[in-house]
Design a protein around this motif. Structure first.
Motif, PDB file in Angstrom:
ATOM      1  N   MET A 181      -1.469   9.989  54.495  1.00  0.00           N
ATOM      2  CA  MET A 181      -0.506   9.120  53.825  1.00  0.00           C
ATOM      3  C   MET A 181       0.659   9.915  53.247  1.00  0.00           C
ATOM      4  O   MET A 181       1.823   9.552  53.407  1.00  0.00           O
ATOM      5  N   ASP A 182       0.362  11.027  52.572  1.00  0.00           N
ATOM      6  CA  ASP A 182       1.413  11.841  51.961  1.00  0.00           C
ATOM      7  C   ASP A 182       2.319  12.453  53.016  1.00  0.00           C
ATOM      8  O   ASP A 182       3.541  12.506  52.857  1.00  0.00           O
ATOM      9  N   ALA A 183       1.714  12.957  54.108  1.00  0.00           N
ATOM     10  CA  ALA A 183       2.501  13.628  55.138  1.00  0.00           C
ATOM     11  C   ALA A 183       3.400  12.654  55.883  1.00  0.00           C
ATOM     12  O   ALA A 183       4.553  12.973  56.198  1.00  0.00           O
ATOM     13  N   THR A 184       2.900  11.450  56.184  1.00  0.00           N
ATOM     14  CA  THR A 184       3.755  10.489  56.893  1.00  0.00           C
ATOM     15  C   THR A 184       4.893  10.009  56.011  1.00  0.00           C
ATOM     16  O   THR A 184       6.004   9.799  56.495  1.00  0.00           O
ATOM     17  N   GLU A 185       4.652   9.864  54.722  1.00  0.00           N
ATOM     18  CA  GLU A 185       5.748   9.496  53.825  1.00  0.00           C
ATOM     19  C   GLU A 185       6.790  10.607  53.796  1.00  0.00           C
ATOM     20  O   GLU A 185       7.996  10.352  53.795  1.00  0.00           O
ATOM     21  N   PHE A 186       6.323  11.836  53.775  1.00  0.00           N
ATOM     22  CA  PHE A 186       7.225  12.985  53.758  1.00  0.00           C
ATOM     23  C   PHE A 186       8.057  13.065  55.030  1.00  0.00           C
ATOM     24  O   PHE A 186       9.279  13.236  54.992  1.00  0.00           O
TER      25      PHE A 186
END
Length: 395
Positions: free
Chosen positions: A272-277
């Motif tokens: 989730m964090d990486a795709t938002e980034f």
């Protein structure tokens, strides 16, 4: 001194003046613009999606274990180091253990010892697409995610050899597969025992994998590691050390957290964090997406970038920041903060609250503190293992 040299190698590829996380994210995706109401609704929908994800997998895993236990005295399932597959209504079990470098094939039968050749041939020719399809937990989770989670991100499973490429750099002919199968069967160790559950005989064969399987695994994944290490300003040797520690290059690595693939990506946190980034939007990543080696390395390196350049940005010593990031990749930034904030009350999981303690220590003191004070033994061992492997992948 030895550890300092290893960390110098690890840090040499980092640019400490890398652009700020928010600026980088905007440059990549144009930013994520929304009102408070829209953001609140979006966050609620995302959390519900992950609750659905976990519920689906928990139910599928429970059914899977129940089905196994009807045939076997012990329930053996895949993990990050082992790929386990059941065939023939669970009466055949194949275990490829990448940590111990051993293959075990077991057959439950009320007849004489079976000829293992056909099972071994199937193992040699099997690829990741077939393994994915045969895995009831992963395949059913994937299908139900498509049905129940709007916008889930999937991908086509690439047909990558699992065992064959450990014995040959080129695709093997049918004749070569048959010869290798006969060779492995003739050189295997055999045993048998009576099942307490069914009274049938469990026949087992065990054979060693080639000694250089980690080098072959590293060669296969190296192009992706070089691409995304450069994009996310990380040392390729560090990323390789993380992959080795997370999965031993097991292409079907899985834990039931859930976490998937070479870098053991947890969809609800790192995914989730990486795709938002990368994209400016949190995405729910299905197993098929994370079993794609390139996708997995991209998400894993992006997440490590976040840990080093955003979450622990306030750690002034580069080596201390790297230690904290390595530990956080395994146990989360909050648990790293907790190691320094044990008496911090409601702030004990807060990274900002931990910064004065971290920055007051030398990097050796930070390393030793993490090694001795992280909440979980797995995390305490993890930082030592990753740090110790970096030198092995430094060119």
């Amino acid at each position: 001194m030895k550890r300092l040299m290893i960390l110098f190698l690890a840090l040499s590829a980092f640019n400490v003046h890398a652009e700020d996380f928010d600026d980088f994210k905007k440059a990549q995706s144009g930013g994520f613009e929304s009102s408070k109401e829209e953001w609140s609704s979006y966050r609620s929908d995302t959390l519900k999606s992950f609750e659905t994800y976990k519920d689906i997998m928990d139910k599928e895993f429970a059914k899977y274990k129940s089905d196994i236990s009807k045939v076997w005295d012990d329930v053996v399932v895949s993990d990050n180091y082992k790929w386990v597959e059941y065939l023939n209504n669970y009466k055949i079990r194949k275990i490829v253990d990448y940590d111990k470098k051993v293959v075990t094939v077991e057959v439950v039968s009320d007849k004489a010892r079976p000829d293992f050749t056909s099972v071994v041939k199937d193992l040699i020719t099997e690829d990741t697409a077939t393994a994915f399809r045969r895995d009831p937990v992963t395949a059913n989770t994937e299908q139900k995610l498509k049905e129940q989670v709007p916008g889930v991100t999937t991908d086509k499973i690439r047909a990558i050899p699992i065992v064959q490429n450990l014995y040959s750099e080129k695709p093997m002919t049918e004749s070569q597969v048959s010869n290798l199968a006969k060779q492995l069967v003739s050189g295997a160790d055999y045993s048998q025992k009576t099942s307490e559950k069914t009274g049938q005989t469990v026949y087992s064969m065990t054979v060693r994998l080639p000694n250089d399987i980690y080098q072959k695994g590293a060669d296969d994944v190296k192009p992706h590691v070089l691409t995304y290490s450069k994009q996310f300003n990380l040392n390729p040797a560090l990323v390789m050390a993380v992959i080795y520690t997370e999965s031993r290059f097991n292409p079907m690595a899985k834990s039931y957290v859930p976490a998937y693939g070479l870098m053991q990506i947890v969809p609800q946190s790192a995914g989730m964090d990486a795709t938002e980034f990368i994209e400016g939007t949190k995405r729910v990543l299905a197993p098929s997406y994370l079993y794609n080696p390139e996708n997995n390395v991209k998400i894993g390196t992006a997440y490590f970038y976040l840990l080093y350049y955003k979450y622990f940005k306030g750690v002034t010593d580069d080596t201390s920041r790297l230690y904290c990031s390595i530990a956080a990749y395994n146990t989360g930034a909050g648990n790293v903060a907790y190691a320094f904030n044990k008496n911090g009350g409601k702030n004990k999981y807060n990274v900002a609250a931990a910064l004065p303690f971290i920055n007051a220590m030398s990097h050796d003191a930070v390393y030793n503190h993490l090694k001795n004070n992280l909440r979980y033994e797995e995390a305490r061992n993890y930082i030592v293992r990753v740090n110790g492997k970096i030198k092995d992948y430094t060119e």
